[in-house]
Design a protein around this motif. Sequence first.
Motif, PDB file in Angstrom:
ATOM      1  N   LEU A  16       0.904  -1.222  -0.017  1.00  0.00           N
ATOM      2  CA  LEU A  16       0.071  -0.028  -0.088  1.00  0.00           C
ATOM      3  C   LEU A  16       0.888   1.105  -0.043  1.00  0.00           C
ATOM      4  O   LEU A  16       0.404   2.182  -0.586  1.00  0.00           O
ATOM      5  N   TYR A  17       1.770   1.241   0.984  1.00  0.00           N
ATOM      6  CA  TYR A  17       2.739   2.457   0.909  1.00  0.00           C
ATOM      7  C   TYR A  17       3.522   2.649  -0.517  1.00  0.00           C
ATOM      8  O   TYR A  17       3.580   3.689  -1.022  1.00  0.00           O
ATOM      9  N   MET A  19       2.510   1.592  -3.552  1.00  0.00           N
ATOM     10  CA  MET A  19       1.635   2.053  -4.503  1.00  0.00           C
ATOM     11  C   MET A  19       1.272   3.465  -4.186  1.00  0.00           C
ATOM     12  O   MET A  19       0.856   4.303  -5.350  1.00  0.00           O
ATOM     13  N   ASP A  20       1.098   3.961  -2.949  1.00  0.00           N
ATOM     14  CA  ASP A  20       0.637   5.314  -2.731  1.00  0.00           C
ATOM     15  C   ASP A  20       2.007   6.394  -3.294  1.00  0.00           C
ATOM     16  O   ASP A  20       1.750   7.176  -3.927  1.00  0.00           O
ATOM     17  N   ARG A  21       3.345   5.862  -3.321  1.00  0.00           N
ATOM     18  CA  ARG A  21       4.421   6.780  -3.524  1.00  0.00           C
ATOM     19  C   ARG A  21       4.498   6.721  -5.012  1.00  0.00           C
ATOM     20  O   ARG A  21       4.676   7.710  -5.673  1.00  0.00           O
ATOM     21  N   GLU A  23       1.872   6.204  -7.200  1.00  0.00           N
ATOM     22  CA  GLU A  23       0.768   7.253  -7.734  1.00  0.00           C
ATOM     23  C   GLU A  23       1.301   8.703  -7.650  1.00  0.00           C
ATOM     24  O   GLU A  23       0.981   9.348  -8.428  1.00  0.00           O
ATOM     25  N   GLU A  24       1.807   8.882  -6.504  1.00  0.00           N
ATOM     26  CA  GLU A  24       2.014  10.382  -6.284  1.00  0.00           C
ATOM     27  C   GLU A  24       3.139  10.852  -7.464  1.00  0.00           C
ATOM     28  O   GLU A  24       3.202  11.779  -7.776  1.00  0.00           O
ATOM     29  N   ARG A  25       4.268   9.932  -7.671  1.00  0.00           N
ATOM     30  CA  ARG A  25       5.043  10.410  -8.596  1.00  0.00           C
ATOM     31  C   ARG A  25       4.427  10.357 -10.033  1.00  0.00           C
ATOM     32  O   ARG A  25       4.784  11.300 -11.010  1.00  0.00           O
ATOM     33  N   ARG A  28       2.163  13.369 -10.703  1.00  0.00           N
ATOM     34  CA  ARG A  28       2.471  14.700 -10.303  1.00  0.00           C
ATOM     35  C   ARG A  28       2.784  15.658 -11.498  1.00  0.00           C
ATOM     36  O   ARG A  28       2.897  15.026 -12.786  1.00  0.00           O
TER      37      ARG A  28
END
Length: 72
Positions: A16-17, A19-21, A23-25, A28
């Motif tokens: 989960l962590y 995939m969150d990083r 998606e942010e990248r 952006r």
Amino acid sequence: MIAVALLLLPALGLLLYGMDRFEERLFRRPPARHAAGRHLRLVGGAGELPPRSPASPGRGRPARAGGEAPAA
């Protein structure tokens, strides 16, 4: 069954962590092309520069006030 759930919990947290990083990248906004190489900022330069008047000098040093010659 509880043992399997407890063993999978850290792996799912890491997934989960990650995939969150990712998606942010991925989503952006890209930086503006004209500002790609700019590292230095003006003091208090959070805003944009005022537009130049047509009579102002072009690139290079600004004109001196009063038409003084530079001291040598």
